[in-house]
Write a protein that holds these residues in place. Structure first.
Motif, mmCIF file in Angstrom:
data_model
loop_
_atom_site.group_PDB
_atom_site.id
_atom_site.type_symbol
_atom_site.label_atom_id
_atom_site.label_comp_id
_atom_site.label_asym_id
_atom_site.label_seq_id
_atom_site.Cartn_x
_atom_site.Cartn_y
_atom_site.Cartn_z
ATOM 1 N N LEU A 34 0.832 -1.206 0.000
ATOM 2 C CA LEU A 34 0.000 0.000 0.000
ATOM 3 C C LEU A 34 0.867 1.256 0.000
ATOM 4 C CD1 LEU A 34 -2.837 -1.024 2.495
ATOM 5 C CD2 LEU A 34 -3.105 -0.530 0.063
ATOM 6 N N SER A 35 1.958 1.217 0.744
ATOM 7 C CA SER A 35 2.873 2.367 0.769
ATOM 8 C C SER A 35 3.401 2.661 -0.629
ATOM 9 C CB SER A 35 4.041 2.097 1.724
ATOM 10 O OG SER A 35 3.599 2.011 3.055
ATOM 11 N N ASP A 36 3.698 1.614 -1.372
ATOM 12 C CA ASP A 36 4.170 1.796 -2.751
ATOM 13 C C ASP A 36 3.091 2.445 -3.610
ATOM 14 O OD1 ASP A 36 6.578 0.628 -2.092
ATOM 15 O OD2 ASP A 36 5.999 -1.368 -2.789
ATOM 16 N N ARG A 37 1.843 2.035 -3.395
ATOM 17 C CA ARG A 37 0.739 2.603 -4.169
ATOM 18 C C ARG A 37 0.478 4.063 -3.787
ATOM 19 N NH1 ARG A 37 -1.155 -0.322 -8.447
ATOM 20 N NH2 ARG A 37 -3.108 0.830 -8.200
ATOM 21 N N TYR A 38 0.829 4.415 -2.556
ATOM 22 C CA TYR A 38 0.565 5.765 -2.069
ATOM 23 C C TYR A 38 1.674 6.757 -2.413
ATOM 24 C CZ TYR A 38 -3.000 3.602 0.972
ATOM 25 O OH TYR A 38 -4.084 2.916 1.464
ATOM 26 N N SER A 39 2.780 6.285 -2.950
ATOM 27 C CA SER A 39 3.931 7.156 -3.189
ATOM 28 C C SER A 39 3.956 7.640 -4.641
ATOM 29 C CB SER A 39 5.228 6.416 -2.866
ATOM 30 O OG SER A 39 5.383 5.289 -3.709
ATOM 31 N N GLY A 40 4.721 8.708 -4.871
ATOM 32 C CA GLY A 40 4.905 9.217 -6.225
ATOM 33 C C GLY A 40 3.876 10.250 -6.633
ATOM 34 N N GLN A 42 1.691 10.111 -8.870
ATOM 35 C CA GLN A 42 0.397 9.547 -9.245
ATOM 36 C C GLN A 42 -0.401 9.079 -8.022
ATOM 37 O OE1 GLN A 42 -0.984 9.326 -12.363
ATOM 38 N NE2 GLN A 42 0.749 10.549 -13.085
ATOM 39 N N ALA A 43 0.029 9.504 -6.848
ATOM 40 C CA ALA A 43 -0.576 9.005 -5.607
ATOM 41 C C ALA A 43 -2.078 9.267 -5.546
ATOM 42 C CB ALA A 43 0.122 9.635 -4.402
ATOM 43 N N LYS A 85 -2.649 3.100 7.261
ATOM 44 C CA LYS A 85 -2.686 2.601 5.884
ATOM 45 C C LYS A 85 -4.099 2.482 5.321
ATOM 46 C CE LYS A 85 1.706 2.344 5.599
ATOM 47 N NZ LYS A 85 2.417 3.344 4.756
ATOM 48 N N ALA A 86 -5.062 2.177 6.169
ATOM 49 C CA ALA A 86 -6.426 1.963 5.680
ATOM 50 C C ALA A 86 -7.257 3.234 5.667
ATOM 51 C CB ALA A 86 -7.131 0.905 6.532
ATOM 52 N N ALA A 87 -6.823 4.247 6.413
ATOM 53 C CA ALA A 87 -7.659 5.445 6.531
ATOM 54 C C ALA A 87 -6.881 6.743 6.368
ATOM 55 C CB ALA A 87 -8.370 5.434 7.891
ATOM 56 N N TYR A 88 -5.928 6.982 7.259
ATOM 57 C CA TYR A 88 -5.315 8.307 7.373
ATOM 58 C C TYR A 88 -4.504 8.714 6.144
ATOM 59 C CZ TYR A 88 -2.592 12.167 9.312
ATOM 60 O OH TYR A 88 -2.003 13.389 9.520
ATOM 61 N N ILE A 93 -3.287 12.205 1.460
ATOM 62 C CA ILE A 93 -2.895 12.312 0.046
ATOM 63 C C ILE A 93 -3.933 13.113 -0.721
ATOM 64 C CG2 ILE A 93 -2.604 10.995 -2.098
ATOM 65 C CD1 ILE A 93 -1.327 8.779 -0.352
ATOM 66 N N PHE A 94 -5.196 12.824 -0.473
ATOM 67 C CA PHE A 94 -6.265 13.570 -1.138
ATOM 68 C C PHE A 94 -6.179 15.056 -0.802
ATOM 69 C CE2 PHE A 94 -10.472 15.512 -0.886
ATOM 70 C CZ PHE A 94 -10.907 15.359 -2.190
ATOM 71 N N LYS A 95 -6.000 15.374 0.464
ATOM 72 C CA LYS A 95 -5.943 16.771 0.881
ATOM 73 C C LYS A 95 -4.711 17.481 0.314
ATOM 74 C CE LYS A 95 -8.529 16.432 5.226
ATOM 75 N NZ LYS A 95 -9.418 17.571 4.954
ATOM 76 N N ARG A 96 -3.616 16.737 0.183
ATOM 77 C CA ARG A 96 -2.368 17.335 -0.282
ATOM 78 C C ARG A 96 -2.405 17.660 -1.769
ATOM 79 N NH1 ARG A 96 1.335 13.164 0.260
ATOM 80 N NH2 ARG A 96 1.031 13.396 2.509
#
Length: 218
Positions: A34-40, A42-43, A85-88, A93-96
């Motif tokens: 999940l961390s990999d999916r959240y990085s970059g 394209q997050a 990982k499941a929520a915060y 990422i959305f807010k950023r």
């Protein structure tokens, strides 16, 4: 050959510990994916991609299993990682990144974000109800969680024959998990209040968390 009862019980306990350890390791592996999916860069697009949602759901299910199968040890170890990982992290990422997109092109992401908030709220509400059911054989919390209409013997998770020391440890762990759920529900309600304008729900959960354990606070 007849296996002594004590030896059989010991073997069962060892198998249970091995299963919980394996689930914990698998949960950590999923969290890294999940961390990999959240990085970059394209997050923002990735956090609500179907594959990411599938991984997140699988991660939540695995963590939930640990929380109920081993509340004292692995449950306490995984509860904070579950929230991150499941929520915060998807929320942050959305807010950023949302300000980098034109409103007309981010409508779908906005909808996915609100669905994420509602899903997480439901998930932690379910955890809260189950933890209350788990602690009831040892401590009746119906006076505290009077809004949960599940306080009857049929809904209560049966108590098991364990030592007094382990009961004390279990109660302590469950109270910590209940406190965490209340704080998480307060946080999610606060994020939802940006849309529905109802901050009172968040305040209710935060107040309950403080009342449940003033020493931990928020």
């Amino acid at each position: 050959m007849v296996i002594p009862q004590s030896q059989a019980t010991s073997n069962e306990s060892r198998l249970e510990l091995d299963k919980n350890k394996k689930n914990y390791i698998n949960a950590l592996t999923l969290s890294k994916r999940l961390s990999d999916r959240y990085s970059g860069h394209q997050a923002l697009k990735n956090i609500f991609h179907p594959e990411t949602c599938r991984l997140r759901d699988k991660f939540k299910q695995m963590c939930e299993t640990l929380l109920f199968d081993d509340s004292i040890d692995y449950g306490l170890k995984i509860i904070d990682l579950l929230w991150r990982k499941a929520a915060y992290e998807p929320i942050q990422i959305f807010k950023r990144y949302r300000q980098d997109y034109d409103e007309s092109t981010i409508v779908d992401v906005q909808i996915s974000y609100r669905m994420h908030l509602l899903s997480v709220f439901g998930f932690y509400s379910n955890l809260l109800i189950k933890f209350v059911s788990m602690i009831k054989p040892y401590r009746n919390m119906s006076h505290f969680f009077d809004f949960i209409q599940l306080f009857n013997e049929n809904k209560c998770i049966a108590a098991v024959n364990i030592t007094t020391t382990k009961v004390d440890n279990l109660i302590e762990s469950l109270l910590k998990l209940l406190h965490k759920c209340l704080v998480c529900l307060g946080d999610i309600s606060r994020y939802l209040s940006e849309y529905d304008g109802c901050i009172q729900t968040a305040e209710k959960y935060y107040t309950m968390a403080v009342l449940l354990d003033p020493e931990i606070g928020l």
